[in-house]
Design an enzyme around this catalytic site. Structure first.
Site, short mmCIF file in Angstrom:
data_model
loop_
_atom_site.label_atom_id
_atom_site.label_comp_id
_atom_site.label_asym_id
_atom_site.label_seq_id
_atom_site.Cartn_x
_atom_site.Cartn_y
_atom_site.Cartn_z
N GLU A 114 0.89 -1.03 -0.17
CA GLU A 114 0.40 0.26 0.05
C GLU A 114 0.72 1.33 -0.12
OE1 GLU A 114 -2.76 -0.43 3.48
OE2 GLU A 114 -3.75 -1.57 2.12
N GLU A 139 -12.31 -2.30 12.00
CA GLU A 139 -12.25 -1.28 11.18
C GLU A 139 -13.47 -1.55 10.81
OE1 GLU A 139 -9.07 -1.29 8.82
OE2 GLU A 139 -9.38 -0.65 7.68
N ASP A 189 -8.89 -8.90 4.48
CA ASP A 189 -7.84 -7.72 4.70
C ASP A 189 -9.16 -7.81 6.22
OD1 ASP A 189 -6.37 -5.69 6.73
OD2 ASP A 189 -7.80 -4.24 4.75
C1 BDP Z 1 -6.30 -2.24 6.40
C2 BDP Z 1 -6.14 -0.33 6.17
C3 BDP Z 1 -5.35 0.26 6.94
C4 BDP Z 1 -3.49 -0.44 6.58
C5 BDP Z 1 -3.86 -1.64 6.63
C6 BDP Z 1 -2.82 -2.42 6.65
O1 BDP Z 1 -7.41 0.27 6.06
O2 BDP Z 1 -5.12 1.94 6.69
O3 BDP Z 1 -2.76 0.37 7.01
O4 BDP Z 1 -4.62 -2.03 6.98
O5 BDP Z 1 -3.24 -3.36 7.95
O6 BDP Z 1 -6.66 -2.96 7.02
O7 BDP Z 1 -1.82 -2.34 6.79
#
Ligand code: BDP
Length: 723
Positions: free
Chosen positions: A310, A412, A384
């Protein structure tokens, strides 16, 4: 005039004291209020006529303080006034060999099997009196034993014949704070960061000590202070001073501090031109940086790293592998006894492959290439933290590198700070799942604790839900998720239900009606949420960016695998993600023993149905209903169940203090409304594809699909600052 003033002052004083006493959740599960059962109180008082703690150290001072405060609170007497002259029934605490009398009473204790953190609590008879002995090999073990003993009393259990030996099954039981240096918290729903970075190190908020204490009371022994989307500044001397201040507070509670390492820190902080893991200047930079950190924090735990994920920088920026990157840091911390937790949460938009398969594809070929002090931190599922995911296929697939679990405690994708969702059943579902890695019985939990393949160090991480809200977690029941994470990291064989009961008794009361009803609400809460959000294996259909509220219609995002349509694949034919051999074949990443559980839509546990299969709308589900009818049924029953939770809570009015009851009541009202929002949005959206009716027995959605699609939550808390 003067008398009037004094009376007024007295009234004010009373009001202030009363207000201070009102329950607001600040005390968590460590309330230690007076035992309200007279005969039990009598038993306890006659069982503890005196107490003594052997040994001196900062940790043993805490042992003394906890016993003094906990026992005084529960027994309703100042226990400092009780004798310690070893006559009558006694409570003794001390580590092995801390005193000849304690040694004499502990001959039955198998100290060797207790390890560095385990404890034993035994009731021993000596000279016709009962003595409870809490002992361990180390001071921290004694402290864990003391918390266990106090918990038993808070739960009104007998202390007359204890024979307990307990040691953690996992070595590193760690919270991951996704906290930024500006005090925002990524995906945090309890205000701002608990760490007041600006005013540290001078301002030591008493909450830091309470935080350490709460963690120690459930066996959590490590914490990562900063976000995985890391800021290199935390590694600068200015911030290391602050980190040191926190580490100093946590140390006597047995808690080690870790930091997130931004892979490009050598460039950003060190002014180097590269962060290439094979470049000499980079290697030296990390070694020097690590040496510097250990000067501030001699027992620094090591690093947690999110790399090439990401948008985070990583070794692949230099055509190096994840192993090259992890080993660079592992070598730097090695001589200090540190470790590196390298995250497996990687996926790439450029990769045409199913996102669920990418982490496995990336990491399995690297197995064996990581240093011994590297652990691969794997999310519980392959996408996720969805309301429900099957276990991640990487568990059991890494044979030579220890995988550690990453659960998300913060909610989340589970209603964030407004829904009551107890995650015990979710955690247990994953931990108990059989990977079949080395044949039947290779549960995820056994993979993690090193029973399937032996690993030097084992770990379990939980993404923290703690913030600066007075009640710590925003929603009062968020506390139960912090609690259950800690308890399961210590002992994954405990059941979600017994932990829910412990938490309820310690947090609210031992009144059987309260215990039964609250535990019941907790135990059904996760399944209910799955039903009104993502039933039957649906996943990733939430609103974009903030991840709050429904968004099955989301189709335009910077990357396809951030949209909802990528995951549900609804069309006029049917719905679901085909991960069988005819589709992405993600099932093939599971061990042969596990695959049959997912392969066949007729026999699969329906909670994973649409995760693995794309099926026609008229597919017959186990209930006899068609797939479309079953989806509708689940959404509607999820809402009914949420209403039921609210009703059950209302029946508890008067049995739970007003402040906390009201808080939860208001939140449950909102939860019901949001469950309806999820239901209406999803059934209307999917109906466009099925073209089938929503049964006449169901309440009609109050608004049109367009209305729901146009709802916005631009300021939902906890969002990424850059989004
Ligand atoms: C997702 C989230 C994000 C995190 C990412 C992570 O949306 O904000 O940075 O995972 O785990 O769940 O790195």
């Amino acid at each position: 005039m003067r008398t009037k003033f004094i009376v007024l002052q007295a009234i004010l004083c009373f009001m202030v004291i009363h207000a201070a006493m009102a329950e607001d959740g600040y005390r968590l599960w460590l309330r230690f209020d007076a035992i309200d059962d007279a005969s039990l109180l009598e038993d306890y008082r006659s069982g503890i006529e005196g107490w003594k703690v052997y040994g001196t150290s900062p940790t043993m001072d805490i042992v003394r303080k906890e016993l003094q405060e906990g026992l005084s609170g529960m027994l309703g007497v100042d226990v400092n006034e009780l004798g310690s002259t070893l006559s009558g029934s006694m409570l003794l605490a001390g580590k092995k060999d801390s005193d000849p009398f304690l040694r004499q009473l502990s001959t039955q204790v198998a100290y060797d099997s207790l390890g560095d953190e385990g404890f034993a609590i035994s009731t021993v008879e000596a000279d016709g009196r009962l003595i409870n002995v809490i002992t361990a090999n180390t001071d921290i073990g004694v402290l864990y034993g003391v918390y266990h003993f106090l918990r038993k009393m808070q739960m009104h259990e007998s202390i007359d014949s204890l024979a307990i030996q307990s040691s953690p099954r996992i070595d590193i039981r760690i919270l991951n704070h996704w906290d930024n240096l500006d005090r925002t918290v990524e995906r945090g729903y309890a205000g701002f960061s608990i760490w007041d970075w600006h005013r540290l190190p001078e301002l030591i908020d008493p909450r830091y000590t309470q935080y350490a204490r709460a963690n120690a009371s459930i066996g959590i022994n490590s914490t990562v202070l900063t976000n995985v989307n890391a800021n290199a500044l935390v590694l600068s001397p200015y911030y290391l001073e602050k980190v040191k201040a926190l580490a100093d507070i946590f140390r006597p509670y047995g808690i080690k501090v870790f930091l997130t390492a931004r892979f490009s820190a050598p460039i950003e902080l060190g002014g180097l031109e590269t962060a290439d893991p094979q470049d000499e200047t980079v290697i030296n930079w990390w070694h020097e940086k690590v040496d510097e950190i250990y000067k501030y924090v001699p027992d620094f735990g090591g690093f947690l790293v999110k790399a090439n994920s990401e948008g985070q920088p990583g070794p692949q920026n230099y055509d190096r592998s994840h192993a090259d990157g992890a080993n660079l840091l592992a070598d730097a911390v090695k001589d200090h006894g540190g470790i590196v937790m390298w995250r497996a949460f990687v996926y790439s938009n450029e990769e045409p492959e199913d996102r669920a398969k990418q982490a496995y594809n990336e990491f399995v070929p690297l197995d064996g290439e990581f240093r011994d002090n590297v652990l691969i931190q794997v999310k519980n599922g392959a996408i996720d933290f969805q309301p429900r995911e099957p276990f991640h296929p990487l568990f059991g697939a890494l044979k030579e590198t220890a995988p550690m679990m990453e659960f998300q405690i913060t909610q989340e994708y589970l209603g964030q700070g407004t829904h009551l969702v107890y995650q015990g059943p979710l955690y247990k579902e994953v931990l108990d799942a059989d990977t079949y890695a080395r044949g039947q019985g290779s549960s995820v939990a056994r993979v993690l604790d090193g029973s399937v393949d032996p690993f030097e160090t084992t770990g379990m991480a939980g993404v923290s839900n703690i913030g600066n809200d007075r009640n710590w977690t925003g929603h009062l029941f968020g506390q139960s998720n912090w609690y259950v994470f800690g308890r399961l990291a210590w002992d994954h064989t405990l059941s979600a239900e017994e932990i829910a009961e412990e938490w309820t008794r310690c947090t609210f009361s031992n009144d059987p009606e309260v215990v039964q009803s609250v535990t019941g609400i907790m135990m059904e809460s996760h399944e209910n949420l799955v039903d009104y959000m993502t039933p039957l294996g649906l996943h990733h259909i939430m609103g974009p960016g903030h991840h709050y509220g429904p968004g099955p219609w989301v189709s335009q995002m910077p990357r396809a695998d951030w949209t909802s349509v990528y995951y549900h694949k609804a069309d006029s034919e049917g719905i679901g993600f085909d991960r069988t051999a005819s589709g992405s074949d993600a099932i093939s990443q599971y061990f042969p023993g596990a695959q049959p559980f997912f392969n066949d839509p007729e026999t699969i546990d329906e909670k994973y149905l649409l995760w693995f299969h794309h099926l026609p709308w008229d597919f017959k589900t186990k209930s006899g209903r068609t797939l479309w009818d079953e989806i509708v049924f689940r959404y509607y029953s999820g809402v009914e169940a949420a209403k039921g939770m609210h009703d059950k809570w209302q029946d508890l009015e008067g049995l739970i203090d007003e402040g906390r009851w009201e808080h939860v009541n208001m939140m449950l009202e909102r939860q019901v409304n949001e469950a309806i929002l999820w239901r209406n949005s999803c059934v209307l959206y999917f109906q466009q594809f099925s073209g089938l009716p929503i049964g006449a027995e169901y309440e009609k959605p109050a608004h049109s699909l367009e209305y729901y699609e146009n709802m916005r939550h631009p300021y939902a808390p906890g969002i990424r600052p850059r989004w």
